[in-house]
Write an enzyme that holds these catalytic residues in place. Structure first.
Site, short mmCIF file in Angstrom:
data_model
loop_
_atom_site.label_atom_id
_atom_site.label_comp_id
_atom_site.label_asym_id
_atom_site.label_seq_id
_atom_site.Cartn_x
_atom_site.Cartn_y
_atom_site.Cartn_z
N GLY A 115 0.77 -1.25 0.05
CA GLY A 115 0.09 0.12 -0.08
C GLY A 115 0.84 1.23 0.08
N LYS A 166 6.77 -10.20 2.93
CA LYS A 166 6.38 -8.91 2.64
C LYS A 166 7.01 -7.73 3.65
CE LYS A 166 1.94 -6.19 2.20
NZ LYS A 166 2.54 -5.03 2.57
N GLN A 168 -0.81 7.71 4.53
CA GLN A 168 -0.21 7.24 3.16
C GLN A 168 -0.37 8.64 2.07
OE1 GLN A 168 -1.02 3.21 2.59
NE2 GLN A 168 0.80 2.69 3.81
N SER A 172 -6.05 7.10 5.53
CA SER A 172 -4.37 6.63 5.74
C SER A 172 -3.62 7.87 5.47
CB SER A 172 -4.26 5.74 4.71
OG SER A 172 -2.80 5.44 4.67
N ASP A 231 -0.27 -1.25 13.24
CA ASP A 231 0.58 -2.13 12.59
C ASP A 231 0.91 -3.15 13.95
OD1 ASP A 231 0.29 -1.55 10.01
OD2 ASP A 231 2.21 -0.46 10.16
N ARG A 263 -8.09 -1.54 -0.96
CA ARG A 263 -7.71 -0.72 -0.13
C ARG A 263 -8.08 0.65 -0.70
NH1 ARG A 263 -1.97 -2.45 2.35
NH2 ARG A 263 -2.38 -0.97 4.07
#
Length: 417
Positions: A92, A395, A166, A164, A295, A120
């Site tokens: 992501g 990952k 991000q 998010s 997380d 997402r």
């Protein structure tokens, strides 16, 4: 190693945590946008970091890897490139960081991905491209296929911060390179603010100056800035350290090294959270706010499941849009092992037990953080557990199982028939 049987064993020894994946993403991008040659030290080639490296290569950066370091010659702006395809795999961060950056380069950029990536949310970017009448075409959610084309124009941008962080990072990486000044206004509460602090820190290291107001809700961004090549070393990852630190809290005996005690990483909160879980509450239950630390919630929930008393972990709605529905995955797999844990709305309600039973088949949900949580859980179970789809740790932490064994974990590959 895909399906593993984990026999309860105490972990002992010294573990040096891997480099911060969050900081590595940002450093690779900044170096790839810089004029000249940079060296990024302390890099681990997890699947997510490989996706970002390949993405920046597609923009023209020249990147080589040797002895846990990257040498990066920045992408040559202004040259004509053909359209490109960027495979984000399941990252992501790669997807959301590179979408606005793609508008800086000529031609169309296609983003593809797999797993849960197509599910997402991307709405803030869709709204942005629509507002500027730029091409934006998304096919999903089974397999991500997104095509975009720029250029973005400088100006005033408004963006939600409660989906998010991000998206905010993607814009902060991009806007300094536009031909004019911009303002980025956050229109909602900003989730995971710690990740924005990381972004600003790495940007500053590469010569980019961004001013923010005292509330962190508005960013003043001068245009025509230049990323400056440099040597940069990625610090240890608190998100990954959380698993080993939590193992200690559960009775294992590990020395965890490689962490910066003054780090800006939001998941450094694991230190405080473990202290809270180590405190006995007689009357009222513990309340842990998970909004800023999504997380590390699976491993926090494990420790809470073995802490005396009741614990409520709140504000976990964003766990539903991770590599798995991490809220459901955490509850289901811990309950299977004998934890008293339930979901109420977007919270986890946990009543501590003295021991986990184990002796069950459990599933990682193809989520690296669930797999690693189950590994630590195995050390405090009465009977072995059988973990399906364990290789998803690649990952973020490709040598996790090797290190787990070196510390005394007992692993047997399992034939699922």
């Amino acid at each position: 190693m895909t399906h593993l049987t984990l026999t309860p064993k105490n972990l002992t020894g010294t573990v040096t945590v891997p480099p911060s994946k969050s900081m590595a993403h940002r450093a690779v991008i900044c170096a790839s946008l810089a004029t000249g040659r940079s060296t990024i030290k302390n890099i681990q080639l997890s699947d997510d970091i490989i996706a970002t490296i390949e993405g920046m290569r597609s923009f023209g950066a020249v990147i080589s890897y040797n002895h846990k370091a990257l040498t990066i010659d920045g992408a040559p702006f202004g040259e004509i490139f053909q359209s490109r395809t960027i495979d984000c795999n399941e990252s992501g961060s790669t997807l959301r960081f590179l979408i606005p950056l793609a508008t800086l380069f000529a031609g169309e950029t296609q983003f593809i991905g797999r797993g849960q990536l197509g599910k997402r949310p991307l709405e803030p970017y869709q709204e942005l491209f629509t507002d500027q009448s730029l091409p934006y075409h998304l096919v999903g959610p089974k397999n991500l296929h997104l095509s975009v084309k720029g250029p973005l124009t400088p100006g005033i941008y408004e963006m939600r911060g409660d989906i998010s962080s991000q998206f905010i990072t993607g814009m902060l990486l991009t806007l300094p390179l536009l031909d004019g000044d911009s303002v980025l206004k956050i229109t909602t509460h900003l989730e995971s603010k710690g990740y924005i602090d990381l972004t600003l820190s790495v940007l500053e290291s590469f010569g980019i100056v961004i001013k923010q107001d005292e509330n962190g809700q508005e960013f003043q961004i001068k245009g025509n800035q230049v990323y400056v090549a440099r040597q940069y070393e990625v610090e240890g990852d608190y998100s990954q350290a959380a698993f080993w630190l939590s193992a200690n809290a559960l009775g294992n005996t590990l020395s965890v090294t490689g962490l910066d005690s003054s780090s800006l990483q939001g998941d450094r909160a694991i230190i405080d959270v473990l202290n809270i879980l180590n405190t006995e509450f007689d009357e009222s239950e513990r309340i842990i706010d998970g909004a800023q630390i999504p997380d590390i919630i699976p491993i926090v929930a494990l420790v809470a499941s073995l802490s005396k008393g009741k614990t409520t972990i709140t504000n976990l709605e964003r766990l539903r849009i991770k590599e798995s529905d991490r809220l459901v995955a955490t509850q289901k797999e811990l309950a299977a092992l004998g934890a008293r844990i339930e979901i109420i709305g977007d919270s986890l309600l946990i009543e501590g037990v003295s021991q986990l039973a184990g002796g069950q088949d459990v599933w990682s949900h193809k989520d690296h953080r669930i797999a690693m949580m189950l590994a630590i859980a195995s050390t405090v179970c009465l009977d072995p557990i059988h973990v399906k789809d364990s290789d998803c740790v690649k990952k973020s932490y490709p040598d996790f199982w090797e290190i787990f064994q070196q510390l005394g974990g007992e692993i047997h590959e399992r034939n699922m028939g």
